[in-house]
Design a protein around this motif. Sequence first.
Motif, mmCIF file in Angstrom:
data_model
loop_
_atom_site.group_PDB
_atom_site.id
_atom_site.type_symbol
_atom_site.label_atom_id
_atom_site.label_comp_id
_atom_site.label_asym_id
_atom_site.label_seq_id
_atom_site.Cartn_x
_atom_site.Cartn_y
_atom_site.Cartn_z
ATOM 1 N N THR A 265 0.794 -1.229 0.000
ATOM 2 C CA THR A 265 0.000 0.000 0.000
ATOM 3 C C THR A 265 0.825 1.277 0.000
ATOM 4 O OG1 THR A 265 -0.155 0.164 2.412
ATOM 5 C CG2 THR A 265 -1.782 -1.235 1.292
ATOM 6 N N HIS A 267 1.663 2.755 2.735
ATOM 7 C CA HIS A 267 1.333 3.464 3.965
ATOM 8 C C HIS A 267 2.417 3.256 5.020
ATOM 9 C CE1 HIS A 267 -3.081 2.484 2.692
ATOM 10 N NE2 HIS A 267 -2.556 3.428 1.950
ATOM 11 N N TRP A 400 -6.847 6.725 -5.542
ATOM 12 C CA TRP A 400 -5.985 5.923 -4.684
ATOM 13 C C TRP A 400 -6.692 5.625 -3.372
ATOM 14 C CZ3 TRP A 400 -1.582 4.507 -7.146
ATOM 15 C CH2 TRP A 400 -1.182 5.287 -8.237
ATOM 16 N N TRP A 410 -1.511 2.239 -3.861
ATOM 17 C CA TRP A 410 -2.579 1.241 -3.781
ATOM 18 C C TRP A 410 -3.759 1.830 -4.537
ATOM 19 C CZ3 TRP A 410 -2.481 -3.584 -3.417
ATOM 20 C CH2 TRP A 410 -3.372 -4.384 -2.711
ATOM 21 N N LEU A 446 -8.531 -3.315 -5.911
ATOM 22 C CA LEU A 446 -7.267 -2.636 -5.653
ATOM 23 C C LEU A 446 -6.103 -3.356 -6.330
ATOM 24 C CD1 LEU A 446 -7.895 -1.902 -1.891
ATOM 25 C CD2 LEU A 446 -7.960 -0.248 -3.755
ATOM 26 N N ARG A 448 -1.500 -3.014 -6.793
ATOM 27 C CA ARG A 448 -0.257 -2.308 -6.464
ATOM 28 C C ARG A 448 0.328 -1.662 -7.699
ATOM 29 N NH1 ARG A 448 4.916 -5.601 -4.396
ATOM 30 N NH2 ARG A 448 5.164 -5.911 -6.650
#
Length: 477
Positions: A265, A267, A400, A410, A446, A448
Amino acid sequence: MPTGTHPPLQRGASEPLAGQLAERFAQRIRERLLLPGARLPSVRDCARQHGVSPHTVVAAYDQLQAAGLLEARRQRGFFVRETRPAASRSPKPLATTRQAPVDATALIRGMFEADAGRSPGLGTLPAEWLDPVLLQSALRRLNQADSQSLQVSYGDPSGDERLRAALSQRLADLGIHASPAQILTTNGATHALDLLIRTQLQPGDAVLVDDPGWAIIFARLTQAGIRLLPVPRGVHGPDLGVLATLAAEHAPRLYLTVPVLHNPTGHSLDLATAHKLLRLADEHDFSIVEDDSYGFLAAEHVPRLAALDGLRRVVYVSGFSKVLTPAWRVGYLAAAPERLGALTDAKLLDGLTSSPVMERAVALCLEQGRLRRHAQRLRERLAQARQRVATLAARQGFRWAAPPDGLFGWLDAGVDTERLAQPLLDAGWLTAPGALFSATRCPGSLMRINMATSQDPAFWRLLRACADDISGHSATP
């Protein structure tokens, strides 16, 4: 014709269309471009993609089922069989095929075989972003006496002394206080994770994992007989409510996580979540393995669990393949002293020692600050790439799941990304659908996106066209 693009089926050929289509899928299965468990396009999607009637697709799928290559699952579709007999025909060369990302093995193959220019799903930086001059210079700076002594000995089982000293300083810069004696070098970060799995866990143990998370870790844990406890991963980190419930019910031994620039992701864990996570680890008595493989691509002020915990419950793992070179396979872990004995013994039994020459060269890169400067250039270049990719995605109407950071974004494609992967592969583009990163292979919208390899506007135009095609036909009664 782009690599991976397939010619149209030949009407009027001696082989019927159904036979040609069946052979096309059979070839992918034999060459392990479609691995066990991979879902094939629906009859309607396949007919549209290949310009044939649904009856032709049904006949092709029937042939594949009769050959033991395919199975139909009620109300779910057609899947490559989990076990299948040996193919009766020899595999054809792989020179003009692309790797379909359907499981951990396929993902690894993709890293080895992919053309970065046509691989928005790639998990690494493209080779042209790395600095071979830095590596060559480090090898040349090894003085002759050092080089000779390093090349004729196994080296220290714990790792090169100068590298461990340099790593101790690197960790101090991140707020992690680890003496050289608390550091064990490995053949890459993945090797470090493997040593931890083998020394800290037993078959039947439960382990918390990020979901989405790293497919290779899922595969390694499953192979070791470990029970996976998927924890939903959000913008600020793991869902602590779910994690607490799982910990109370299953008494996990470990939590394997990527807190900084999470794969897939992008994050990073925020400080409040990190503190709460460490309290939960104390409350439920589990350890945490912090995989910081992308740490050089993040700002140093981003909190690390090992810094907050003082390496009490946390084992810190990292390496250099993402920013320096994947060829050298230099990684390491830092842990409390009482853990190091078993880990060092496992390393000795696994392969005696790691490469003292490569480790000394990495030490030189760290000591002289050249690796730090190289990482800074990469961060700046990635920031520019993210801006460009964000513009391209917005132009085609994509959004996103959260603002991208680091190497990955993501992306919400709006349709099932496993369905998207096949027509994109046919057009020569290697993608990474979200189901690949799900511990339960849960499909979703979703995927990558690699910021360094997704800057071709042609990819985004095709992604939009394929998504619209799937969305439009899914809405048709």
